[in-house]
Enzyme design. Structure first.
Site, mmCIF file in Angstrom:
data_model
loop_
_atom_site.group_PDB
_atom_site.id
_atom_site.type_symbol
_atom_site.label_atom_id
_atom_site.label_comp_id
_atom_site.label_asym_id
_atom_site.label_seq_id
_atom_site.Cartn_x
_atom_site.Cartn_y
_atom_site.Cartn_z
ATOM 1 N N ASP B 25 0.965 -1.159 -0.092
ATOM 2 C CA ASP B 25 0.015 -0.161 0.149
ATOM 3 C C ASP B 25 1.021 1.209 0.026
ATOM 4 O O ASP B 25 1.311 1.677 1.323
ATOM 5 C CB ASP B 25 -0.948 -0.243 1.169
ATOM 6 C CG ASP B 25 -1.794 1.119 1.347
ATOM 7 O OD1 ASP B 25 -1.724 2.185 0.435
ATOM 8 O OD2 ASP B 25 -2.441 1.293 2.466
ATOM 9 N N LYS B 86 3.155 11.043 -3.482
ATOM 10 C CA LYS B 86 2.007 10.471 -4.090
ATOM 11 C C LYS B 86 1.199 11.385 -4.854
ATOM 12 O O LYS B 86 0.380 11.407 -5.720
ATOM 13 C CB LYS B 86 1.176 9.722 -3.196
ATOM 14 C CG LYS B 86 0.042 8.891 -3.770
ATOM 15 C CD LYS B 86 -0.354 8.064 -2.876
ATOM 16 C CE LYS B 86 -1.457 6.761 -3.462
ATOM 17 N NZ LYS B 86 -1.937 6.132 -2.363
ATOM 18 N N GLU B 185 -7.476 0.692 -4.378
ATOM 19 C CA GLU B 185 -7.230 0.412 -2.773
ATOM 20 C C GLU B 185 -8.668 0.042 -2.470
ATOM 21 O O GLU B 185 -8.571 -0.967 -1.699
ATOM 22 C CB GLU B 185 -6.869 1.814 -2.480
ATOM 23 C CG GLU B 185 -5.399 2.133 -2.594
ATOM 24 C CD GLU B 185 -4.911 3.534 -2.392
ATOM 25 O OE1 GLU B 185 -5.658 4.384 -2.130
ATOM 26 O OE2 GLU B 185 -3.791 3.791 -2.833
ATOM 27 N N ASP B 207 -12.992 5.265 1.463
ATOM 28 C CA ASP B 207 -11.616 5.512 1.494
ATOM 29 C C ASP B 207 -10.940 6.742 1.638
ATOM 30 O O ASP B 207 -10.946 7.187 0.520
ATOM 31 C CB ASP B 207 -10.888 4.512 0.484
ATOM 32 C CG ASP B 207 -9.416 4.522 0.580
ATOM 33 O OD1 ASP B 207 -8.921 5.120 1.547
ATOM 34 O OD2 ASP B 207 -8.622 3.602 -0.109
#
Lengths: 181, 623
Positions: B25, B86, B185, B207
């Site tokens: 992850d 990211k 994800e 999420d």
């Protein structure tokens, strides 16, 4: 054997007909993807990976086509040798076109009414009812696929395209209202 | 090198070997690695027993530091310490500038559209920063599991566009990892929960991470996870809540937004601490460093926080509503709502999400670990460790893919939420008489005008035979593979002139750049490269041998005649001999030969599988 000449109905082991068992279609779809999906070949040779990608793509395409009544009807027509120029064809039924015009105007005005959501709900119900009616007619036309009935089915597809477009416009309007909440 | 063993026809090949695989992850704030050990998927801790690895990389003249130690230096050495890579990955410089003051880095001014950050150790791209994090996690997995990883599954936000996915894959290549699959994800989270419960039905995965927000609606049916719709915002996360609090403090304390990097960094950390404190307390004290060595004291209460947080939460709820509509279901149809991501720890978020879906959200798997755990389960499946496993993930394209047409309009070729892999073709024609070339501009997004969508790639189809306007027929085919990556091909139908492009975002890395970076990181001479090439060819050759042996053991007798089996065994023996010798090219040649010889067998196997799946069904049962 699995071969690319099989039509989409045969691919799922379903009868070539407009009326279709949606549950069975979805179940066959999942069963086939279990076998051919690229995730099953993550460790296989490049060749197997390519083949798996190709077949999973085709099964997705077949499923998408059969799931939706308009694309299913168009596909059935093509199996009967009628290739529609879907986007370019339009109905000449003036009564139907007038009704479309009226619905579109009502949709545009919904924004300025006291209760836009209620107006929109009513319009969407009307459009959905018209779609159901066209789907029912298509089923009848395909029951006996003679040239006259096939042309009638083609006409239904043209009308369905209008209705679907209208419905998606109504839906985006609804999205707009909801986002304002 | 030891001789390869080839099983005698009819006998099983070597007992099934458990391949090492991990799920990663790669988060905005923190990253994790997990693996399946003795049938249990679990997050792997570092030597100090910590599971999370802060996604922070610090460049120093003496080397690269990743994780907690780097994070501690964030305030004192902000320019060399890259957090939230990211948020930058796969984005053009122009986008990043609009992200604003929360990114206190020094960007290198240059022509290339790949952003580069200036550090004491040289300029680095976000891909390289992410690769450093991946390397640390992969090493942790290899040390824990005691061997080399055969491959990894890396998770990405469902809402990542093609460029961001491609850039993430590039980062993995830079880290020297074999990527089995990029996995969304929320889908990973669903796998982690779904297997636990075996609950068939429609589920929502909410999420909210550090920097991204995703909502996915998916249907679980006897082990098949079918994503029905996905949506979200690739630039909305916990950091924005911190930012909102920080801005409020700046206003209260009279700090201007051109204050120096250190003050702003420290302020962001204080804001985050305040946010966390407000999860349990109704108000919290603030003691903030202000420019010029002074301090400002104050307090923030829950009501103030709600006022700052609610507009952000409302954005997430709007996305939920859209996703439900795309999936064609109502909030009441949702069986369970799964909460993922550290930011779902905020009680206000849980409360609002619960209100919207009219049910208590599920939080029983640690929201920080659930994605990595799901990825580990999928990695184990893809490594082939569970040949009879029932799980299958059917994912979708998060954003519509299309082409620019006349007037800067977008013609959608693949609409969002289409199940992948998918291929769609559309025909276009020329605009002018005698036109011999056509510019193909590939874009991604939902808006009607090209300028509001993300530009993915441009290429040209040349050599169109001159005809009157509108007579040429150009077929453009879009294909999206199981990783969600796009390939576009254009063909002129009357003469068959073709042009094709694997969509490499204009602000991604070219293959040459990646090779260059890899070579630089090995920093040596040609024989090392030769050696590496041979090693790679051997690994690849072994993969072909192993895959084929496993196939032959399972159904070779059933599907092959003696002659056919003989020719396959012969080709296999030649490949085995080549692997044993030292010629990389010979190995590649023999591997290719094996694939050619086996072509019919591969197809036969797949057909047999399909027939088996369809066995027991016949048309009559539906009549």
């Amino acid at each position: 054997m699995f071969d690319l000449s099989k039509n989409y109905f045969e691919l799922f082991g379903l009868p070539v007909d407009f009326i279709l068992d949606g549950e069975a279609l979805a179940e066959r779809y999942r069963e086939l993807q279990r076998v051919v999906h690229p995730d099953r070949y993550a460790n296989a040779s490049d060749q197997e990976q390519r083949l798996s990608l190709q077949q999973a793509t085709r099964i997705n395409e077949a499923f998408e086509t059969l799931k939706n009544p308009v694309s299913r009807a168009q596909y059935l027509l093509s199996l009967h040798g009628i290739d529609m120029q879907a986007e370019k064809e339009t109905t000449r039924d003036t009564a139907f076109l007038m009704e479309q015009l009226e619905l579109r105007e009502a949709l545009e005005k919904a924004r300025n009414t006291d209760d836009p959501q209620a107006v929109l709900d009513e319009l969407m119900d009307r459009i959905s009812a018209m779609i159901r009616k066209q789907v029912a007619q298509m089923a009848i036309h395909f029951e006996d696929p003679n040239p006259v009935n096939l042309q009638a089915a083609r006409e239904s597809v043209r009308k369905m395209q209008f209705l679907n477009k209208l419905l998606s416009e109504a839906e985006s309007l609804e999205a707009e209202f909801e986002d304002m909440l | 090198m030891a001789l390869l063993q080839i099983a005698e026809p009819g006998q099983a090949a070597a007992p099934h070997e458990h391949k090492l695989a991990a799920g990663i992850d790669l988060g905005t704030t923190n990253s994790l690695v997990a693996a399946v050990r003795s049938g249990q998927a679990e997050a792997l801790p570092d030597a100090q027993g910590r599971h999370l690895l802060p996604s922070v990389v610090r460049y120093t003249p003496d080397g690269v530091i990743v994780g907690y130690e780097a994070r501690e230096a964030a305030a004192s050495d902000p320019l060399n310490t890259i957090a939230s890579a990211k948020r930058l990955i796969g984005r053009p410089v122009s986008d990043i500038k609009s992200l604003g003051s929360s990114l206190p880095y020094e960007f290198v001014d240059q022509d290339s559209s790949v952003p580069r950050l200036r550090t004491v150790a040289g300029d680095v791209s976000p891909m390289e920063v992410s690769a450093e994090i991946l390397k640390v996690l992969a090493k942790r997995a290899e040390d824990t599991l005691g061997g080399e990883l055969s491959g990894v599954v890396i998770t990405v936000p469902a809402y990542f566009d093609d460029a961001q996915r491609q850039a993430t894959k590039d980062a993995a290549r830079l880290a020297g990892l074999n990527v089995f699959r990029l996995l969304n994800e929320p889908t990973a989270a669903a796998v982690a929960y779904g297997l636990d419960r075996g609950a068939d039905g429609v589920h929502a995965i909410f999420d909210l991470g550090g920097g991204t927000f995703d909502i996915s609606i998916l249907r679980l049916n006897k082990g098949v996870f079918e994503v029905m719709a996905t949506g979200g915002d690739s630039a909305l996360g916990g950091d924005d809540f911190d930012q909102a609090i920080a801005e409020w403090i700046m206003e209260q304390a009279g700090i201007s937004d051109d204050a120096d990097h250190q003050v702003l960094r420290q302020l962001m950390q204080d804001a985050r601490a305040a946010k966390e404190a407000l999860s349990s307390a109704s108000s919290t004290e603030l003691d903030i460093a202000i420019p010029g060595d002074g301090r400002w004291q104050g307090r923030i209460d829950r009501e103030t926080f709600y006022r700052l947080a609610d507009p952000l939460i409302r954005k997430t709820i709007s996305a939920c509503r859209r996703a439900l509509r795309d999936a064609g279901v109502e909030a009441a149809d949702i069986k369970e709502v799964v909460m993922v991501g550290g930011s779902t720890r905020m009680p206000r978020v849980r409360e609002k999400v619960g209100e919207f879906f009219q049910r208590e959200p599920l939080v029983d798997i640690d929201p920080d670990k659930v994605v990595a755990i799901g990825a580990a389960i999928q990695a184990d499946v893809l490594a082939g460790n569970k040949p009879d496993d029932e799980i299958l993930l059917l994912d979708v394209t998060p954003l519509s893919l299309g082409l620019e047409t006349m007037g800067g309009l977008v013609e959608k070729v693949i609409p969002r939420n289409t199940t992948i892999p998918v291929a769609r073709a559309q025909e276009f024609t020329t605009f002018k008489d005698g036109q011999t070339a056509m510019a193909i501009h590939v874009v991604q997004g939902e808006r009607e005008m090209v300028e509001h969508c993300r530009s993915l790639a441009r290429f040209e189809l040349r050599g169109i035979p001159p005809m009157v306007a509108g007579a040429a027929r150009i077929r453009v085919t879009f294909s999206v593979d199981a990783d969600g990556l796009l390939n576009v091909e254009a063909e002129e139908l009357s003469q068959g002139v073709k042009a094709q492009i694997t969509v490499k975002p204009s602000y991604g890395l070219s293959d040459e750049e990646i090779t260059g970076m890899l070579q630089a990181s090995f920093e040596h001479a040609e024989e090392d490269m030769e050696e590496r090439k041979l090693a790679e060819a051997r690994v690849e050759g072994m993969r072909v041998v192993e895959a084929l042996q496993a196939a032959l053991a399972s159904d070779g007798d059933r599907l092959l005649s003696d002659d056919e089996r003989g020719s396959i065994d012969a080709a296999l023996a030649e490949l085995a001999a080549a692997i044993d010798a030292d010629d990389a090219e010979a190995i590649e040649r023999q591997a290719k030969h094996v694939e050619e010889v086996c072509e019919f067998y591969v197809e036969r196997r797949m057909n047999a599988g399909i027939q088996e799946a369809m066995a027991g069904h016949n048309i009559n049962e539906f009549e």
